[in-house]
Design a protein around this motif. Structure first.
Motif, short mmCIF file in Angstrom:
data_model
loop_
_atom_site.label_atom_id
_atom_site.label_comp_id
_atom_site.label_asym_id
_atom_site.label_seq_id
_atom_site.Cartn_x
_atom_site.Cartn_y
_atom_site.Cartn_z
N TYR A 134 0.83 -1.20 0.00
CA TYR A 134 0.00 0.00 0.00
C TYR A 134 0.86 1.25 0.00
O TYR A 134 1.97 1.25 0.54
N LEU A 135 0.33 2.30 -0.58
CA LEU A 135 0.96 3.61 -0.62
C LEU A 135 0.10 4.57 0.18
O LEU A 135 -1.11 4.64 -0.04
N ILE A 136 0.71 5.28 1.11
CA ILE A 136 0.00 6.24 1.96
C ILE A 136 0.45 7.63 1.54
O ILE A 136 1.65 7.92 1.54
N SER A 137 -0.50 8.49 1.21
CA SER A 137 -0.15 9.86 0.83
C SER A 137 -1.08 10.85 1.54
O SER A 137 -2.18 10.51 1.95
N ASP A 138 -0.59 12.07 1.68
CA ASP A 138 -1.34 13.14 2.31
C ASP A 138 -2.46 13.59 1.36
O ASP A 138 -2.21 13.86 0.20
N LYS A 139 -3.69 13.64 1.85
CA LYS A 139 -4.83 14.02 1.01
C LYS A 139 -4.76 15.46 0.55
O LYS A 139 -5.22 15.79 -0.53
N PHE A 140 -4.18 16.33 1.34
CA PHE A 140 -4.21 17.75 1.05
C PHE A 140 -3.08 18.18 0.12
O PHE A 140 -3.27 18.97 -0.78
N SER A 141 -1.87 17.67 0.36
CA SER A 141 -0.72 18.08 -0.45
C SER A 141 -0.36 17.04 -1.53
O SER A 141 0.52 17.31 -2.35
N SER A 142 -0.98 15.88 -1.49
CA SER A 142 -0.69 14.76 -2.39
C SER A 142 0.75 14.27 -2.30
O SER A 142 1.25 13.63 -3.21
N GLN A 143 1.40 14.56 -1.20
CA GLN A 143 2.78 14.11 -0.98
C GLN A 143 2.76 12.67 -0.47
O GLN A 143 2.01 12.33 0.44
N THR A 144 3.60 11.82 -1.06
CA THR A 144 3.70 10.44 -0.64
C THR A 144 4.42 10.37 0.71
O THR A 144 5.48 10.95 0.88
#
Length: 71
Positions: A47-57
């Motif tokens: 799985y890949l987890i990224s920030d919803k607001f900045s789209s940063q991985t």
């Protein structure tokens, strides 16, 4: 026990965790419950987890076998 390898994209470190939770339970508790992260399945037990607001991985999480653990 479940063995997970976490790759932190922010600082480039790898951490191996031993947990009684399944991979999906671990992700749901640590990232899914907060609502700030987007969780994307990129492969079998990965799985890949990224920030919803900045789209940063943030993290790549993968289930590994006990024999694959680095000593």
């Amino acid at each position: 026990m479940t063995y997970l390898q976490l790759f932190n994209h922010n600082d480039g470190t790898v951490e191996i965790i031993e947990t009684p939770l399944t991979l999906r339970e671990f992700i749901a508790i640590h990232w899914g419950a907060w609502g700030f992260f987007q969780i994307i399945k990129t492969g079998v037990n990965r799985y890949l987890i990224s920030d919803k607001f900045s789209s940063q991985t943030c993290y790549t999480i993968e289930k590994i076998k006990k024999g694959d653990m680095k000593k």
